[in-house]
Structure formats: structure tokens, C-alpha cells
Design a protein around this motif. Structure first.
Motif, PDB file in Angstrom:
ATOM      1  N   TRP A  80       0.830  -1.200   0.000  1.00 34.09           N
ATOM      2  CA  TRP A  80       0.000   0.000   0.000  1.00 34.09           C
ATOM      3  C   TRP A  80       0.865   1.250   0.000  1.00 34.09           C
ATOM      4  CZ3 TRP A  80      -0.548   4.239   3.147  1.00 34.09           C
ATOM      5  CH2 TRP A  80      -1.660   5.057   2.898  1.00 34.09           C
ATOM      6  N   ALA A  81       1.884   1.287   0.861  1.00 33.30           N
ATOM      7  CA  ALA A  81       2.751   2.464   0.952  1.00 33.30           C
ATOM      8  C   ALA A  81       3.478   2.700  -0.366  1.00 33.30           C
ATOM      9  CB  ALA A  81       3.753   2.286   2.089  1.00 33.30           C
TER      10      ALA A  81
ATOM     11  N   GLY B  48      -1.932   5.948   7.777  1.00 29.93           N
ATOM     12  CA  GLY B  48      -2.418   5.849   6.400  1.00 29.93           C
ATOM     13  C   GLY B  48      -3.148   4.549   6.139  1.00 29.93           C
ATOM     14  N   ALA B  49      -2.596   3.453   6.639  1.00 30.69           N
ATOM     15  CA  ALA B  49      -3.202   2.130   6.462  1.00 30.69           C
ATOM     16  C   ALA B  49      -2.705   1.214   7.565  1.00 30.69           C
ATOM     17  CB  ALA B  49      -2.854   1.555   5.098  1.00 30.69           C
ATOM     18  N   THR B  50      -3.555   0.276   7.951  1.00 23.27           N
ATOM     19  CA  THR B  50      -3.173  -0.701   8.970  1.00 23.27           C
ATOM     20  C   THR B  50      -3.724  -2.058   8.586  1.00 23.27           C
ATOM     21  OG1 THR B  50      -3.094  -1.097  11.364  1.00 23.27           O
ATOM     22  CG2 THR B  50      -5.203  -0.375  10.466  1.00 23.27           C
TER      23      THR B  50
ATOM     24  N   ASN C  83      -6.977  -8.190   7.204  1.00 23.22           N
ATOM     25  CA  ASN C  83      -7.503  -7.282   6.181  1.00 23.22           C
ATOM     26  C   ASN C  83      -6.790  -5.943   6.282  1.00 23.22           C
ATOM     27  OD1 ASN C  83      -9.895  -8.536   4.735  1.00 23.22           O
ATOM     28  ND2 ASN C  83     -10.510  -8.871   6.855  1.00 23.22           N
ATOM     29  N   LEU C  84      -6.457  -5.368   5.147  1.00 22.63           N
ATOM     30  CA  LEU C  84      -5.893  -4.017   5.114  1.00 22.63           C
ATOM     31  C   LEU C  84      -7.023  -3.010   5.270  1.00 22.63           C
ATOM     32  CD1 LEU C  84      -3.214  -2.378   4.523  1.00 22.63           C
ATOM     33  CD2 LEU C  84      -4.126  -2.109   2.212  1.00 22.63           C
TER      34      LEU C  84
ATOM     35  N   ALA D  60      -7.944   3.693  -0.761  1.00 25.93           N
ATOM     36  CA  ALA D  60      -7.649   2.454  -1.480  1.00 25.93           C
ATOM     37  C   ALA D  60      -6.731   2.737  -2.663  1.00 25.93           C
ATOM     38  CB  ALA D  60      -8.943   1.820  -1.956  1.00 25.93           C
ATOM     39  N   VAL D  61      -5.863   1.766  -2.982  1.00 27.21           N
ATOM     40  CA  VAL D  61      -4.965   1.894  -4.131  1.00 27.21           C
ATOM     41  C   VAL D  61      -5.154   0.691  -5.038  1.00 27.21           C
ATOM     42  CG1 VAL D  61      -3.260   3.241  -2.854  1.00 27.21           C
ATOM     43  CG2 VAL D  61      -3.051   0.738  -2.933  1.00 27.21           C
TER      44      VAL D  61
END
Length: 336
Positions: free
Chosen positions: A139-140, A270-272, A312-313, A318-319
Motif C-alpha cells: 500500500w505504501a 495511512g493504512a493498517t 484485512n488491510l 484504497a490503491v
């Protein structure tokens, strides 16, 4: 009896008469303050009450407190427990104590954090921690796009002892980001110039703040921060905020607890990668109940050497190419 100073919560729940009446199980977590382990304890308690099992719960003072966990295992053996659920603080140092429990006839299940070696426990119920790290790394990388080649990354890990969960998440993140990890079993041997700092956090907010401050002294241009868990991420954010850099840095993490998902919603993280500790613990108690009944031991997930409880992310952005759930679903599912 545990040494003075160890933060221990030992409780024996009144068990209704049932097929499991008289069965004792133990839960040994790294701490009793991290929300992840609080939820794990909740899952174990709920399932123990449902099945009529007496539950004794123990926790270390801090993440990394192996001695308290050793003493807790001794207490469980002495209490005649049928099984132990443990999130090991030191995945190597605890192995001899685990073997002593197994030799005494107890079923030992590692939760969240595999022992080293993994087969030192009878079973492991966990997130695929490598995949959890890989998802936030992917994701990053996608979020940065072409600028990923110019990233300056701070790796805020767990402990100097490099427990398995620490290694798996760290190496998963780097793999997902597209960085050669050299030896996947070792943290910090990479030579990619994009990694500008490695530090440890003890998995808590204070440690995250301290580690982030140390990393900023090494390179104030850091723009990507990997954190072992969400308390460490919250601390890192506070350190960045104190120097006015909170808007310039992408923070990613693992846990997916309700406070962490809220931090995703608020732009702190940003995301986990979301884990399911309540499920881990409840399934663990079910396994001990089955073992107490007829000696049955848990089976692993097909193709893996542990029982995978899912990941789950969670992100608000979303990317393409990286499967994720949004904050709303993450909130609904946080720590089931």
C-alpha cells in the motif's frame, strides 16, 4: 507465585456445571494494558464462560518481560491446567518453559506470535504476520508511486531480541515495499539506502515517540514510517507533530484495533493491517476444551504451519492492486 513487580491478573471464573466442569485453562499475554491483549483476554473469558472452563489470566509488566511469563507457566502447571494460550514476549527464551508444560501434559497454543521454532508449541493461532506487513508495504509503495524510489523509511520495530512477530511484520513490509530483505529471518541486515533508521518501541506509545525522535535526529527528511503496532504508531505521530512534520510522513501499522481504525479515519495512520485477537483467543479456548475432552489437538490451515485467523488491510485511501476494506468496515470488524 510470580515475582513482585510483575503485572499479573489471575482470575478464576465461576464455571457452570458442564462437560468441561473442573477444567482450567491459562491465558498469558505480553501485557495487560495494550488494547490488543485486552481484547484477547475478553475473547478468552467469553468462551471460557460459555464452555464452563476456569480461566486464569497472567500478563507481563511490559512487552519483552519473559521472566513473568516463565513464572506464569509454572503457576499454570502447578494449578493442574489442561492448556495454556500464550503470546510470547521472547519467542526463543520461553521455549524451555513451554516444553516443561507440554511434558506435564498441557496443550500449549501460541497466539499471535509464533514460538521460535514454531513447532515448540502444540499449535499457533495467528494472523499471517508476514502477509500483514506485506499488505502495508504494498500500500505504501503504491501510495507513493514513482516517489517510492526516493523514500526515506524509518522502521520502528518491537524489541532488540527480534521476536518472530517482529521479524515477520518488518520483513513483510519491506518485501511489499519492494526492498531486498537479504535474510528474511533477521531485522536490520538490509543495505537499501531508503532505510534510514531502525529502532525499537517496546510496542507502546512512549516507545514509539522515543524511537521516532531518535530517527528524526538521524534523518529529518523521513517520509515513511513503518510501525510494529498502533500504539507505537500513535507515539510516532506525536513525535512528528511536535516538530510540525505530521503532514509530511506516511505512517503504516498493524493491529486494526478500534482506536487504530479511528486513527486511520483521522489521518494519523495511512493504512493498517487488521487482526482478530478475540477470534484467536476464543478458538484457543475451544481447542483446550477439545483436548481436555478427548486429547484432540488443533489442525493447521491448509498449506501453512499454523492456524490462520485472517487479516484485512484497512485504509481510507484504497490503491489499485492492493485489496483493502474501508474505515467503516474496519470499524465494524475491529477486533472480533
Amino acid at each position: 507465585m510470580l515475582m513482585a513487580g510483575a503485572a499479573v491478573s489471575g482470575l478464576a471464573l465461576a464455571a457452570p456445571a458442564s462437560a468441561q466442569d473442573g477444567t482450567t485453562a491459562c491465558l498469558i499475554t505480553k501485557t495487560d494494558t495494550n488494547p490488543f491483549f485486552v481484547k484477547m483476554k475478553e475473547g478468552a473469558q467469553q468462551k471460557a464462560e460459555e464452555l464452563g472452563i476456569q480461566l486464569q489470566s497472567y500478563a507481563g509488566r511490559i512487552d519483552g518481560d519473559n521472566q513473568s511469563q516463565v513464572q506464569a507457566i509454572e503457576s499454570c502447571i502447578a494449578a493442574g491446567a489442561k492448556g495454556i494460550l500464550i503470546t510470547p514476549s521472547d519467542t526463543k527464551a520461553i521455549v524451555d518453559s513451554v516444553q516443561k508444560a507440554r511434558d506435564a501434559g498441557l496443550l500449549v497454543i501460541a497466539l499471535d506470535t509464533p514460538l521460535d521454532p514454531i513447532d515448540a508449541a502444540d499449535a499457533t493461532f495467528a494472523t499471517d504476520n508476514f502477509v500483514a506487513g506485506e499488505l502495508i508495504g504494498q500500500w505504501a509503495n503504491a501510495k507513493l508511486g514513482e516517489e517510492a524510489e526516493n523514500a526515506k523509511i524509518a522502521m520502528l520495530d518491537l524489541a532488540e531480541s527480534q521476536p518472530t512477530v517482529d521479524v515477520l511484520r518488518d520483513q513483510g513490509f519491506l518485501t511489499g515495499f519492494g526492498i531486498d530483505t537479504k535474510d528474511e529471518n533477521v531485522i536490520g541486515d538490509e543495505d537499501d539506502p531508503r532505510i534510514v533508521c531502525n529502532d525499537v518501541t517496546d510496542g507502546n506509545e512512549e516507545g514509539g515517540r522515543r524511537a521516532m525522535e531518535n530517527c528524526l535526529q538521524k534523518d529529518p527528511g523521513i517520509n515513511v514510517v513503518y510501525t510494529i503496532n498502533e500504539p507505537a504508531a500513535a507515539g510516532a505521530y506525536e513525535a512528528l507533530k511536535s516538530v510540525g512534520k505530521e503532514g509530511d510522513v506516511l505512517i503504516v501499522s498493524v493491529d486494526g484495533g478500534c482506536p487504530g481504525v479511528k486513527n486511520v479515519e483521522d489521518g494519523v495512520i495511512g493504512a493498517t493491517s487488521q487482526q482478530y485477537p478475540l477470534l484467536m483467543a476464543s478458538k484457543g479456548i475451544e481447542a483446550i476444551a477439545a483436548y481436555a475432552k478427548d486429547g484432540t489437538k488443533p489442525e493447521t490451515t491448509e498449506g501453512k504451519n499454523f492456524t490462520d485467523t485472517g487479516v484485512n488491510l484497512v485504509t481510507g485511501e484504497a490503491v489499485d492492486g492492493v485489496e483493502s476494506i474501508d474505515v467503516g468496515e474496519g470499524t465494524d470488524r475491529c477486533w472480533g
